[in-house]
Design an enzyme around this catalytic site. Structure first.
Site: not given
Ligand code: PEP
Length: 250
Positions: A164, A170, A95, A93, A10-12, A230-231, A209
Site C-alpha cells: 500500500e 484515500g 496509518e 497499516h 478495511n473499514w478503519k 479502504g473507502g 484507492s
Molecule cells: C487502506 O487504507 O488500506 C486503503 C487501501 O484505503 P483506500 O482504499 O481508501 O485508499
C-alpha cells in the site's frame, strides 16, 4: 499458478450497529463469487456482532497486540480477536505505523503472535511519496518487508502481504501498472528468499484507492493476488464490483 484472489475491506474507524446491514449485504452477495476470498476488517468493537450477523463470512480486526494478555490498556490480543469471531487481522497499516509510531519490529511481533494463535494476517508495507519520487521505493519497501516479516511461516494460519503506497491511500492516486508489477515482483522475490517454496504461496494484495473503475486493470497485473480496500469497502454497491472484477480475473 495463479493464487486464489483475496479482496479484503478495511473499514478503519467507520461502522456502528446500523452498518451491520451493509456487512450482511456484502457477505450475502460475495457468496456468488466462491472463486474469490472476501473479508471485512471492521472496528474491534463491531467484530463480534458482525461475525454473528454473517456466519461463515470472514470478519477481521485492524490491529492486534503482540502479547497474549497483560497490562496493555486499550489493546486486544489475537486470542481475544479469535474469541470475538475474527479469522484475520491487518497489521502494520501505514496509518498505525505513522500515528501510533509502530516500528517494523513491533509489526513483526504482532504478525508472529497472530499467526501462532491461528489468526490469519494481512501485513502492510508501502513507501511515502518522497521515497517514490526519490526513486528508492522498491529498496525501501523490500527492507521494510524484511524487517516486518515473521521469522517463519506457520501452518496454523495464513500470512498475506498488502503493498500500500502511503501516497495512494484515500487520495485517488495509484501507481502505474508497471510500478505495481515491479513492486509485487520484488515482494515475491523477497518472500521466496525468506520462506523458500512457501513464499510462492503467500498472497500479495495491492491497496490504495482501489475502486470499481481500476480494479480490473490492477487484478490483471502479475503477482497481484487481491486487494486491500479502504473507502470503497464501506458500501456494498462500491465494494461488490471490485469482488466481481477479482472473480473475473481468475
Ligand atoms: C487502506 O487504507 O488500506 C486503503 C487501501 O484505503 P483506500 O482504499 O481508501 O485508499
Amino acid at each position: 499458478m495463479a493464487l486464489k484472489k483475496l479482496v479484503a475491506g478495511n473499514w478503519k474507524m467507520h461502522g456502528v450497529s446500523v452498518d451491520l446491514a451493509e456487512v450482511r449485504a456484502i457477505a450475502d452477495a460475495s457468496r456468488q463469487y466462491p472463486q474469490v476470498d472476501v473479508a471485512l476488517c471492521v472496528p474491534a468493537i463491531l467484530i463480534e456482532r458482525a461475525a454473528r450477523a454473517v456466519p461463515g463470512f470472514a470478519i477481521g480486526g485492524q490491529d492486534v497486540h503482540s502479547a497474549d494478555k497483560g497490562a496493555h490498556t486499550g489493546c486486544v490480543s489475537a486470542h481475544m480477536l479469535l474469541d470475538a469471531g475474527a479469522v484475520l487481522t491487518i497489521v502494520g497499516h501505514s496509518e498505525r505505523r505513522d500515528a501510533q509510531r509502530e516500528s517494523d519490529s513491533q509489526v513483526q511481533a504482532k504478525a508472529h503472535a497472530a499467526l501462532e494463535c491461528g489468526l490469519n494476517v494481512i501485513l502492510c508495507v508501502g513507501e511515502s511519496l518522497e521515497v517514490r519520487e526519490a526513486g528508492t521505493a522498491v529498496q525501501t519497501v523490500v527492507e521494510q518487508l524484511d524487517a516486518s516479516l515473521p521469522h517463519e511461516p506457520t501452518e496454523e494460519a495464513e500470512l498475506a502481504i498488502a503493498y500500500e503506497p502511503i501516497w495512494a491511500i484515500g487520495t485517488g492516486k495509484i501507481p502505474t501498472a508497471a510500478e505495481i508489477g515491479e513492486m509485487h515482483a520484488a515482494i515475491r522475490a523477497q518472500l521466496e528468499q525468506r520462506y523458500g517454496e512457501m513464499g510462492s504461496g503467500v498472497r500479495i494484495l495491492y491497496g490504495g484507492s482501489v475502486k470499481a473503475s481500476n480494479a480490473k486493470e490492477i487484478f490483471s497485473i502479475a503477482d497481484v493476488d487481491g486487494a486491500l480496500v479502504g473507502g470503497a469497502s464501506l458500501k456494498a454497491e462500491d465494494f461488490l464490483p471490485i469482488v466481481e472484477a477479482a472473480a473475473n480475473a481468475g
